[in-house]
Design a protein around this motif. Structure first.
Motif, PDB file in Angstrom:
ATOM      1  N   GLY A   1       0.774  -1.223   0.000  1.00 23.39           N
ATOM      2  CA  GLY A   1       0.000   0.000   0.000  1.00 23.39           C
ATOM      3  C   GLY A   1       0.809   1.278   0.000  1.00 23.39           C
ATOM      4  N   VAL A   2       0.106   2.372  -0.271  1.00 21.66           N
ATOM      5  CA  VAL A   2       0.679   3.717  -0.225  1.00 21.66           C
ATOM      6  C   VAL A   2      -0.334   4.620   0.452  1.00 21.66           C
ATOM      7  CG1 VAL A   2       2.157   3.465  -2.260  1.00 21.66           C
ATOM      8  CG2 VAL A   2      -0.224   4.188  -2.539  1.00 21.66           C
ATOM      9  N   TYR A   3       0.104   5.833   0.793  1.00 16.89           N
ATOM     10  CA  TYR A   3      -0.784   6.738   1.513  1.00 16.89           C
ATOM     11  C   TYR A   3      -0.576   8.171   1.035  1.00 16.89           C
ATOM     12  CZ  TYR A   3       3.255   8.333   4.204  1.00 16.89           C
ATOM     13  OH  TYR A   3       4.467   8.869   4.572  1.00 16.89           O
ATOM     14  N   ASP A   4      -1.516   9.008   1.397  1.00 12.22           N
ATOM     15  CA  ASP A   4      -1.405  10.450   1.187  1.00 12.22           C
ATOM     16  C   ASP A   4      -2.028  11.120   2.402  1.00 12.22           C
ATOM     17  OD1 ASP A   4      -0.940  12.918   0.149  1.00 12.22           O
ATOM     18  OD2 ASP A   4      -2.385  12.779  -1.494  1.00 12.22           O
ATOM     19  N   ALA A   5      -1.235  11.875   3.140  1.00  9.09           N
ATOM     20  CA  ALA A   5      -1.700  12.553   4.352  1.00  9.09           C
ATOM     21  C   ALA A   5      -1.788  14.051   4.087  1.00  9.09           C
ATOM     22  CB  ALA A   5      -0.762  12.267   5.521  1.00  9.09           C
ATOM     23  N   GLY A   6      -2.983  14.608   4.220  1.00  6.82           N
ATOM     24  CA  GLY A   6      -3.180  16.006   3.885  1.00  6.82           C
ATOM     25  C   GLY A   6      -3.069  16.939   5.071  1.00  6.82           C
ATOM     26  N   ILE A   7      -2.927  18.220   4.739  1.00  8.03           N
ATOM     27  CA  ILE A   7      -2.971  19.307   5.713  1.00  8.03           C
ATOM     28  C   ILE A   7      -3.914  20.366   5.163  1.00  8.03           C
ATOM     29  CG2 ILE A   7      -0.652  18.860   6.610  1.00  8.03           C
ATOM     30  CD1 ILE A   7       0.340  21.192   4.863  1.00  8.03           C
TER      31      ILE A   7
END
Length: 321
Positions: A189-195
């Protein structure tokens, strides 16, 4: 018999049949109000649906408005009819006949609302069951993580060159076993963490961007790290709460490419208004390329999904899927 008496006797059969006619009309209006194709009606403030499931919601919305409109016309028609035909005569001053009760009329305004509500409840329960049903093995699974004040997306996928196992990953331990069992095997898997300061590079809209493949079913597993949020993609016509210590799940199949707006629909604190995000629907090939791009950036594995549930909650309703 006087002319007046003859006139009154001729009106009685019509008055006796009026409650039955009105009841049949109200039932017919309510029962048929939810059976139209959504394209046959105006959207009544709703955006154009962009998933295969959204027209079900739009049809229910339009049908409810149609039933309400027809019911309103009947009610206002009866009010206006009573005002016009039962107004006080200028030539007659006698007191009109006083009626203590009328069983047909009382049955009409007691039974008819129950029938209307029951019909609307049926269509709502039917569509809700359809929208919340889950497939045993969805094509894609995305863990949406809500936190103050943005969103993170865990793409539970088999990405080339990324090692790991979502089923054993500690960062996903907050998700109940019944949903973990549906994860792909050996999904690094991969991820994207936003602000809150993130922006979509194409549209300039604030918030991180969630990527989805067109024409393929996606399961959303919703978890929270802190307080209650609500995951709402506007043209999905559907939103669901993101609750700490509880996992909500639903599935959609996007059928239109483009970039769409999403937001938190639950007042979650002082910066609730900044919890915005974007949803970009692309071709399946472009979606897989995006996953590889995240891996190349080093965003492999998963971010913590949220507050871990107690064992009874984690393993409740094992046979749901």
């Amino acid at each position: 018999m006087s002319p007046n008496g003859s006139d009154r006797s001729s009106r009685r059969p019509m008055r006796r049949k009026l409650p039955q006619v009105l009841t049949a009309g109200l039932i017919l209006a309510t029962a048929t109000g939810c059976s139209y194709n959504w394209e046959d009606f105006p959207r009544l403030g709703m955006p154009t649906p962009v998933t295969e499931e959204a027209p079900t919601i739009l049809s229910l919305w339009q049908g409810s408005w149609a039933a309400a409109l027809i019911t309103g016309i009947l009610v206002w028609g009866l009010i206006i009819w009573s005002v016009i035909f039962h107004r006080r005569s200028r030539t007659k001053v006698e007191v009109p006949p006083q009626t203590r009760y009328n069983m047909p009329i009382e049955a009409l305004y007691t039974v008819t609302p129950l029938i209307i509500v029951s019909v609307l409840f049926y269509f709502t329960a039917r569509d809700e069951s359809k929208l919340l049903s889950l497939t045993p093995k969805p094509a894609h699974t995305i863990n949406v993580v809500g936190y103050q004040w943005s969103w993170g997306f865990n793409y539970v996928e088999n990405v080339p060159g990324v090692e790991g196992d979502a089923k054993a990953d500690k960062n996903l331990s907050a998700i109940p076993d019944k949903f973990i069992e549906a994860f792909p095997e050996n999904a690094g898997g991969v991820y994207d963490a936003g602000i809150p300061g993130d922006r979509n590079p194409q549209t300039g809209n604030p918030g991180p961007t969630l990527w989805l493949p067109k024409g393929e079913k996606v399961r959303f597993v919703l978890t929270s790290r802190d307080v209650i949020h609500s995951f709402w993609v506007v043209p999905f016509l559907f939103k669901q709460d993101v609750i700490p210590g509880h996992t909500n799940v639903f599935e959609v199949t996007p059928n239109q490419e483009g970039t769409f707006l999403g937001k938190c629909a639950e007042l979650c604190g002082v910066d609730h208004s900044r919890m915005l995000f974007n949803v970009k629907v692309v071709s399946p090939e472009r979606y897989q390329q995006h996953l590889k791009e995240l891996a190349e950036k080093g965003q492999t594995g998963y971010i913590p999904s949220g507050i871990e549930q107690t064992d009874p909650a984690r393993n409740a309703e094992k046979n749901q899927l």
